[in-house]
Design an enzyme around this catalytic site. Structure first.
Site, PDB file in Angstrom:
ATOM      1  N   CYS A 145       0.804  -1.222   0.000  1.00  0.00           N
ATOM      2  CA  CYS A 145       0.000   0.000   0.000  1.00  0.00           C
ATOM      3  C   CYS A 145       0.839   1.276   0.000  1.00  0.00           C
ATOM      4  O   CYS A 145       2.047   1.241   0.203  1.00  0.00           O
ATOM      5  CB  CYS A 145      -0.898   0.041   1.255  1.00  0.00           C
ATOM      6  SG  CYS A 145      -1.837  -1.462   1.520  1.00  0.00           S
ATOM      7  N   THR A 146       0.155   2.394  -0.189  1.00  0.00           N
ATOM      8  CA  THR A 146       0.712   3.723   0.043  1.00  0.00           C
ATOM      9  C   THR A 146      -0.232   4.470   0.976  1.00  0.00           C
ATOM     10  O   THR A 146      -1.426   4.566   0.690  1.00  0.00           O
ATOM     11  CB  THR A 146       0.863   4.504  -1.273  1.00  0.00           C
ATOM     12  OG1 THR A 146       1.736   3.791  -2.163  1.00  0.00           O
ATOM     13  CG2 THR A 146       1.433   5.893  -1.009  1.00  0.00           C
TER      14      THR A 146
END
Length: 397
Positions: A145-146
């Site tokens: 993820c970010t």
């Protein structure tokens, strides 16, 4: 760093993708920072995430009934794909046989309310209990993820994330996509958890999954979780848990417990930093006052680092992908550098829901694994989620 198994899979994937495809995104493939992508439209937008209420006053075994009834077909389809992928690795079918036979009894060892909720999901969906359990384990080890927390000049706090899921899980050559995200998008829902008809917390989630990866406790804090790659990783913790070592808490159970029970940013930070967990993780936490925002880097047993907003020193945002912020990311998976470049180009004076969505729409921050984007702004109570798509040319992760 990634484990040797993960690195091996990464290089294998690059080897089998066609040369013509690879030329579209030779690492580090990036594009100019996007502008004007909000409100979401066009080929990167797949739809608005629907809302459901979860009544915490109801018995755990029945509180998910409406959602699972509505998403029964989609949940069954995803679990079928997961089983197909498992059978590709273990053609004998022994893995799924073990899941059905041996994981189901372990549901009773989970803490309340998770044990009864998983049983209720199996009841309504018709999916075998062991397979629902397997579905919930799944997210501990495949989430890439970010996440970011940013503060604007007026002291308003923003928290946003791209949820990327399904790395190395079934590349669909025909559609140039990963199979798991294709089946996850129809299961993506926003949840309003209520007690006494009042919101306790909100979350973006997958139907059938009882842990939390993304959430907001209104007027208190926001929270996302990213996987952290480590030799002493989630696979080891899960195996130990199955074999009876139950000292650590599931990451997603911890985040849900914090969202449901912590009454302040400080209390949430303490719980996330100091609770023993099954897998290494990054907990990205935002608060409700200026300077309240941090990335907590966790091993399974301890907090290794807490990277905090420091407006006086110029740190007006913190941004985490899946690598320790004091180390260089893997060059094949560098989403951090283009994301930070776009944040810096935006500047603190111009940060907003709109410009953060632009950052999270810029490739490779947006990639083939990106399932949804969630945008949260504490002072206004904003909580928005959008299904995503990354048309070619696009990085596979």
């Amino acid at each position: 760093m990634r484990t040797q198994m993960e690195m091996g899979s990464c290089y294998l994937l690059l080897a089998v993708l066609t040369v013509s495809t690879l030329t579209q995104f030779i690492p580090p493939y990036t594009e100019d920072c996007r502008r004007g992508t909000y409100p979401p439209t066009g080929p990167t937008f797949k739809g608005i995430v629907p809302w459901y209420k979860i009544n915490l006053d109801s018995a755990p075994r029945v509180r998910w009934n409406q959602l699972i009834s509505d998403k029964k077909v989609e949940l069954t389809n995803l679990i079928r794909v997961i089983k197909d992928l498992a059978n590709d690795f273990f053609p004998s079918g022994k893995l799924i046989e073990l899941v059905d036979k041996d994981l189901a009894p372990l549901v009773d060892t989970l803490p309340s309310p998770f044990n009864e909720e998983i049983k209720g999901i199996a009841d309504v969906s018709g999916v075998p209990l062991g397979e629902v359990m397997f579905f919930n384990i799944f997210y501990e080890v495949f989430t890439v993820c970010t996440s970011l927390v940013a503060e604007d000049k007026a002291g308003r706090l923003y928290h946003a994330r791209n949820l990327d899921f399904g790395l190395f899980l079934g590349w669909d050559v025909k559609n140039s996509s990963w199979r798991i995200p294709e089946y996850l998008r129809p299961l993506t829902v926003n949840l309003d958890f209520q007690r006494n008809n009042r919101t306790v917390f909100k979350s973006t989630n997958f139907a059938g999954y009882v842990g939390m990866l993304t959430g907001m406790r209104p007027e208190t804090f926001t929270l996302t979780m990213n996987e952290r790659f480590s030799i002493d990783g989630g696979y080891i913790g899960i195996i130990e848990w199955i074999l009876g070592k139950r000292d650590g808490m599931w990451m997603s159970f911890l985040t849900r417990s914090v969202l449901e029970n912590a009454t302040s940013y400080t209390q949430a930070k303490d719980k996330l930093a100091n609770t023993e967990i099954l897998a290494p993780a990054y907990f990205i936490l935002g608060g409700n006052h200026s300077g309240e925002g941090c990335v907590i880097t966790r091993s399974r047993t301890a907090s290794l680092d807490i990277w905090e907003l420091d407006i006086k020193q110029g740190t007006w945002y913190v941004l985490e992908t899946n690598y320790d912020h004091w180390k260089e990311p893997l060059f094949l998976d560098n989403r951090r550098t283009p994301a930070m470049k776009c944040m810096n180009q935006t500047t603190q004076a111009n940060i907003s829901i709109e410009t953060i969505y632009d950052v999270l729409t810029t490739k490779p921050v947006l990639n083939k694994l990106t399932t949804y984007t969630t945008l949260m702004e504490m002072s206004a109570g904003t909580f928005e989620s959008y299904l995503r798509n990354c048309p070619d040319p696009c990085m596979p992760w």
